[in-house]
Design an enzyme around this catalytic site. Sequence first.
Site, PDB file in Angstrom:
ATOM      1  N   ALA A 189       0.837  -1.193   0.000  1.00  0.00           N
ATOM      2  CA  ALA A 189       0.000   0.000   0.000  1.00  0.00           C
ATOM      3  C   ALA A 189       0.876   1.249   0.000  1.00  0.00           C
ATOM      4  CB  ALA A 189      -0.917   0.001   1.221  1.00  0.00           C
ATOM      5  N   GLY A 195      -0.714  -5.318   1.057  1.00  0.00           N
ATOM      6  CA  GLY A 195      -2.002  -5.243   0.373  1.00  0.00           C
ATOM      7  C   GLY A 195      -2.013  -5.947  -0.969  1.00  0.00           C
ATOM      8  N   GLU A 205      -2.666  -9.495  -0.162  1.00  0.00           N
ATOM      9  CA  GLU A 205      -4.072  -9.561   0.241  1.00  0.00           C
ATOM     10  C   GLU A 205      -4.997  -9.491  -0.982  1.00  0.00           C
ATOM     11  OE1 GLU A 205      -4.608  -7.735   4.562  1.00  0.00           O
ATOM     12  OE2 GLU A 205      -3.526  -6.357   3.254  1.00  0.00           O
ATOM     13  N   GLU A 207       3.617  -6.135   7.279  1.00  0.00           N
ATOM     14  CA  GLU A 207       3.014  -5.048   8.047  1.00  0.00           C
ATOM     15  C   GLU A 207       3.596  -4.863   9.443  1.00  0.00           C
ATOM     16  OE1 GLU A 207      -0.067  -5.990   4.914  1.00  0.00           O
ATOM     17  OE2 GLU A 207       1.406  -7.090   6.098  1.00  0.00           O
TER      18      GLU A 207
END
Length: 259
Positions: free
Chosen positions: A66, A112, A115, A135
């Site tokens: 991200a 992300g 994900e 993360e």
Amino acid sequence: MIYQNLITEVKEHLLYITINREKSLNALNRSVLSELATVIDFAKHADEVRGVIITGAGEKAFVAGADIKEFADYDGKKGEELARDGQQKVFNAIENSPKPFIAAINGFALGGGLELAMACHIRIASENAKLGLPEVTLGLIPGYGGTQRLTQLVGKGRAIEMITTANMITAVQAEKFGLVNYVVAQTDLIGKAEEILNFVKQRAPLAVAAAIRAVIASVNEVDGYKVEVESFGKCFETSDFKEGVVAFLEKRKPQFVGK
């Protein structure tokens, strides 16, 4: 529709989505997520779309995470809103789509990005791909369903190890863990995704949608068996079921119309 961060094309009933931020390793930001939400909704409702392939621009990254700058000053409330909004409009929307999504992982799939790939129904990785959820190195945890989907795919022990160490794994390791379906040469990546979806295109669209819903219910709902039974019953009410049976008895290929 013209997008600022995506390249999209519908060809032979397949929707191709390329996240086009190569200089930023295709990192997710608000604009990318907003455009993804729009095209995912389009795929759901467009009769001409029978399957979706999503990949990243270039040869380095699928999505390398991200855009951290956008949420560097968030408080807890804003963080929850970010995760909730993204999950609902993009990640869960992909998983719950009646059209099969294939992630063609052409390089780094981190944070992300992984994900996003895990939200897809099938994952294919190029040999150079690296996957991970880093993360905790930022003092965070995955917020777009990563803790849940990774556990579903690789098991609790592997998931805890990958998330708490933040270490990347190779494409070969990902296949061994069950995180990706296939590992192929980068030049064969889109072709392999097309090969799979070309089989799907020959099947009854409503039955495909019902099958996806039932499989997803097995991990996301209290009683997946109930969903399967109800979906099975509804298939009997479709014209495609009648066509499938007649074609079988007449020893010919069925002509499904999605009704």
